[in-house]
Motif scaffolding. Structure first.
Motif, short mmCIF file in Angstrom:
data_model
loop_
_atom_site.label_atom_id
_atom_site.label_comp_id
_atom_site.label_asym_id
_atom_site.label_seq_id
_atom_site.Cartn_x
_atom_site.Cartn_y
_atom_site.Cartn_z
N THR A 1 -7.91 8.11 -9.64
CA THR A 1 -6.67 8.35 -8.90
C THR A 1 -5.51 8.39 -9.90
O THR A 1 -5.57 7.74 -10.95
CB THR A 1 -6.38 7.23 -7.87
OG1 THR A 1 -6.14 6.03 -8.58
CG2 THR A 1 -7.52 7.03 -6.91
N GLN A 2 -4.50 9.14 -9.56
CA GLN A 2 -3.29 9.20 -10.39
C GLN A 2 -2.08 9.06 -9.48
O GLN A 2 -1.85 9.93 -8.62
CB GLN A 2 -3.25 10.54 -11.13
CG GLN A 2 -2.00 10.77 -11.98
CD GLN A 2 -1.96 9.82 -13.19
OE1 GLN A 2 -2.93 9.73 -13.93
NE2 GLN A 2 -0.87 9.11 -13.35
N GLY A 3 -1.36 7.97 -9.59
CA GLY A 3 -0.14 7.75 -8.81
C GLY A 3 -0.35 7.80 -7.31
O GLY A 3 0.51 8.24 -6.55
N LEU A 4 -1.51 7.31 -6.85
CA LEU A 4 -1.83 7.38 -5.42
C LEU A 4 -0.94 6.44 -4.60
O LEU A 4 -0.87 5.24 -4.88
CB LEU A 4 -3.31 7.02 -5.21
CG LEU A 4 -3.77 6.76 -3.79
CD1 LEU A 4 -3.66 8.02 -2.94
CD2 LEU A 4 -5.22 6.26 -3.77
N SER A 5 -0.27 7.00 -3.60
CA SER A 5 0.54 6.18 -2.69
C SER A 5 0.23 6.58 -1.26
O SER A 5 -0.04 7.75 -0.97
CB SER A 5 2.03 6.39 -2.96
OG SER A 5 2.37 5.87 -4.22
N HIS A 6 0.29 5.59 -0.38
CA HIS A 6 0.05 5.84 1.05
C HIS A 6 0.83 4.78 1.82
O HIS A 6 0.83 3.62 1.43
CB HIS A 6 -1.44 5.74 1.37
CG HIS A 6 -1.79 6.22 2.74
ND1 HIS A 6 -2.33 7.46 2.97
CD2 HIS A 6 -1.65 5.65 3.96
CE1 HIS A 6 -2.52 7.62 4.26
NE2 HIS A 6 -2.12 6.52 4.89
N ARG A 7 1.48 5.20 2.89
CA ARG A 7 2.31 4.24 3.63
C ARG A 7 1.97 4.32 5.10
O ARG A 7 1.92 5.42 5.67
CB ARG A 7 3.78 4.58 3.41
CG ARG A 7 4.74 3.58 3.99
CD ARG A 7 6.14 3.80 3.43
NE ARG A 7 7.09 2.90 4.04
CZ ARG A 7 7.78 3.19 5.14
NH1 ARG A 7 7.63 4.35 5.73
NH2 ARG A 7 8.63 2.30 5.62
N PHE A 8 1.71 3.16 5.72
CA PHE A 8 1.47 3.12 7.16
C PHE A 8 2.76 2.74 7.86
O PHE A 8 3.40 1.76 7.49
CB PHE A 8 0.40 2.07 7.49
CG PHE A 8 -0.98 2.45 7.06
CD1 PHE A 8 -1.67 3.47 7.68
CD2 PHE A 8 -1.60 1.78 6.00
CE1 PHE A 8 -2.95 3.82 7.27
CE2 PHE A 8 -2.87 2.11 5.59
CZ PHE A 8 -3.54 3.14 6.22
N LYS A 9 3.11 3.53 8.87
CA LYS A 9 4.30 3.19 9.67
C LYS A 9 3.84 2.31 10.82
O LYS A 9 2.74 2.50 11.33
CB LYS A 9 4.94 4.47 10.21
CG LYS A 9 5.59 5.30 9.11
CD LYS A 9 6.12 6.59 9.70
CE LYS A 9 6.71 7.45 8.58
NZ LYS A 9 7.09 8.78 9.03
N PRO A 10 4.60 1.38 11.36
CA PRO A 10 5.93 1.01 10.89
C PRO A 10 5.91 -0.17 9.91
O PRO A 10 6.96 -0.60 9.46
CB PRO A 10 6.62 0.60 12.20
CG PRO A 10 5.52 -0.02 13.00
CD PRO A 10 4.26 0.70 12.63
N SER A 11 4.70 -0.67 9.58
CA SER A 11 4.64 -1.90 8.78
C SER A 11 5.11 -1.66 7.34
O SER A 11 5.56 -2.59 6.67
CB SER A 11 3.21 -2.44 8.77
OG SER A 11 2.36 -1.52 8.09
N GLY A 12 4.96 -0.41 6.85
CA GLY A 12 5.33 -0.13 5.47
C GLY A 12 4.22 -0.50 4.50
O GLY A 12 4.32 -0.26 3.30
N ARG A 13 3.13 -1.10 5.03
CA ARG A 13 2.00 -1.45 4.17
C ARG A 13 1.28 -0.19 3.73
O ARG A 13 1.41 0.86 4.34
CB ARG A 13 1.01 -2.33 4.93
CG ARG A 13 1.42 -3.78 4.99
CD ARG A 13 0.32 -4.54 5.69
NE ARG A 13 0.63 -5.95 5.78
CZ ARG A 13 -0.13 -6.81 6.43
NH1 ARG A 13 -1.20 -6.40 7.06
NH2 ARG A 13 0.19 -8.08 6.47
N GLY A 14 0.47 -0.32 2.70
CA GLY A 14 -0.30 0.83 2.24
C GLY A 14 -0.64 0.67 0.79
O GLY A 14 -0.96 -0.44 0.33
N LEU A 15 -0.57 1.77 0.05
CA LEU A 15 -0.86 1.75 -1.38
C LEU A 15 0.36 2.22 -2.15
O LEU A 15 1.07 3.12 -1.67
CB LEU A 15 -2.05 2.68 -1.69
CG LEU A 15 -3.38 2.36 -0.99
CD1 LEU A 15 -4.40 3.46 -1.28
CD2 LEU A 15 -3.91 1.01 -1.44
#
Lengths: 256, 251
Positions: free
Chosen positions: A13-27
């Motif tokens: 992976t390179q710069g992998l980001s993921h965000r779950f709404k509405p908690s803001g948790r993720g990667l």
């Protein structure tokens, strides 16, 4: 299994980001590389992002930013290939089993890949044989024990011939014999040359077999390296240090 | 955990087990339709056929009666209701009510038909793998528009797979509520609410996880087709059932 290309790491992976709404948790900005055939334990407290990361490798989630590569090809470019090459065993085996019998469930994946009937049959027999489920072929999954059900979930993934097997908390809710059964299968799959990625918050059971330990915390990689180097750091990130390590000993296998 | 039903599939070496699932399903549909139109004489050959099929399941009549007790009770009530509600020659009179000969005969015929259909259906279930029934249903649905036949087949399979799971979850929820003295609640609506909301939540969560797990195992629009094989036994069975149906309707 398809021919290997040894020039690429099997997963990266390179710069992998993921965000779950509405908690803001993720990667957040995950960059890592996993060579073919490595046994990796992914540890971290609940909500640290372990399961989310595994789902990106399997193509079930698409990154908000960054890229995930599987054997040099971006997962987003061909999610079907990712699902074929990367098997994911979920934490809740009951929800993963779709067949009305053990045999039907193991055949589900190969049938989805449109293999010939003979190939499906051969894959099902091989998976049942390897996981010790042959005598339960016509049983309803509902009537299996917890350990048998977890082995069935692994068999269902293994029948698709994946190069990488990922297991999300495979020892959850299992008794001691069940844990040993599952651990034996995981070690056997690694012995066959498969890359293993195992998410757990309790290291005691598995870390004796792992080659690499990655600690995740709040969606980031907090520590990554050989088990002996990373193990002393785990309690900083709410992961319990195995008893033997606490006593200054090396962690031994639960299979001994 | 106990076996869910005596009529679950059990592998045996019988002619009925060896028949193609499409033939068995077609026979069930044809015999059921003919039974609804047949009179008492016409039902006799179908009953002989159903008894033969039931014998091949290996389920004892006593076990079958125990499994079907609620259905048999329903049939008994239907019979009695027809006996009481149909005009004709009274057999027994009590207060303002009379059980008539004609009512009992009509009720008996109705119950005979439904029992016959139930026995045929249960024989199909006990001698055919559910995966084969699912594939046969999908095969018959191929010409129809709408969801693809294999999607319908998968839906049927999932329904069969998850009924026991949902029943187990319902029992767990009930036990948890009883452990916390739900019986002390007088209001039945409130008790129902406490029971259904957690169960629905768990069921939807299970469905969500299932969809994800199916996607992880490459579920899509195409799958390996079921390997169908018709042989002389299947054709002989089709001809026999066709003949019986013709006799049922004509006599």
């Amino acid at each position: 299994m398809p021919p290997h290309d040894h020039h690429h790491p099997i997963l990266a992976t390179q710069g992998l980001s993921h965000r779950f709404k509405p908690s803001g948790r993720g990667l957040h900005d995950i960059t890592l590389s996993i060579p073919r055939g490595q046994f990796v334990v992914l540890a971290g407290p609940n909500g640290s992002g372990k399961s989310t990361l595994l789902r990106h490798f399997n193509g079930l989630l698409t990154p908000r930013a960054g890229t995930v590569w599987l054997d040099g090809v971006p997962v987003a470019a061909d999610p079907a290939r990712a699902r074929r090459m990367v098997g994911l065993v979920f934490q809740d085996a009951e929800s993963q089993i779709v067949g009305e019998t053990v045999r039907d469930d193991i055949a589900f994946g190969p049938e989805n890949l449109c293999w010939s009937c003979d190939a499906v049959d051969a894959a099902v027999r091989a998976a049942m044989d390897q996981l010790g489920l042959t005598h339960l072929a016509d049983e309803s999954p509902h009537l299996l024990s917890g350990g048998e059900r977890r082995r069935l979930a692994i068999a269902g993934v293994l029948a698709m011939g994946p190069e990488v097997v990922m297991l999300d908390e495979p020892f959850a809710n299992l008794d001691y014999p069940g844990i040993r059964e599952v651990l034996r299968q995981v070690v056997a799959m690694h012995g066959q040359g498969r890359t293993i990625l195992l998410a757990a918050h309790d290291l005691e059971k598995v870390v004796g077999h792992a080659q690499r330990l990655i600690i995740m915390d709040k969606g980031r990689i907090a520590a990554d390296g050989p088990v002996v180097d990373v193990l002393p750091l785990v309690e900083q990130y709410d992961v319990r240090l195995p008893c033997q390590a606490r006593l200054g000993m090396s962690v031994t296998s639960w299979l001994n | 955990m106990a076996e869910l039903s005596a009529f679950g599939f059990r592998q045996r070496l019988t002619v009925l087990h060896a028949l193609d699932a499409r033939v068995k399903l077609a026979a069930l549909m044809a015999l059921s339709t003919a039974a609804l139109a047949a009179g008492p004489t016409g039902l006799v050959p179908a009953t002989v056929l159903a008894a033969g099929a039931f014998y091949q399941t290996g389920v004892t009549p006593l076990r079958a009666a125990a499994e079907m007790r609620y259905f048999l009770l329903l049939l008994a009530m239907v019979w009695l209701a027809r006996g009481l509600s149909s005009p004709g020659d009274p057999l027994i009179t009590w207060g303002g009510f009379a059980v008539t000969h004609q009512g009992l005969a009509a009720g008996g015929l109705l119950c005979w038909r439904w029992l016959l259909i139930a026995l045929l259906g249960l024989s199909l279930c006990a001698t055919t793998r559910s995966a084969h029934i699912r594939a046969a249903v999908a095969w018959f649905l191929r010409p129809l528009p709408g969801p693809t036949a294999h999607q319908v087949g998968t839906m049927i399979g999932l329904l069969l797979r998850f009924i026991p799971v949902i029943l187990t979850q319902a029992k767990e929820t009930t036990d948890a509520l009883r452990a916390r003295a739900i019986k002390n609640r007088r209001n039945p609506l409130r008790r129902l609410r406490y029971m259904t909301l957690p169960l629905l939540r768990r069921t939807f969560l299970t469905a969500d996880r299932l969809a994800l797990a199916m996607a992880a195992r490459s579920f899509g629009d195409r799958r390996t087709p079921h390997p169908w094989q018709m042989n002389y036994r299947d054709w002989a069975a089709l001809i026999t059932v066709g003949t019986v149906c013709a006799v049922m309707i004509s006599v």
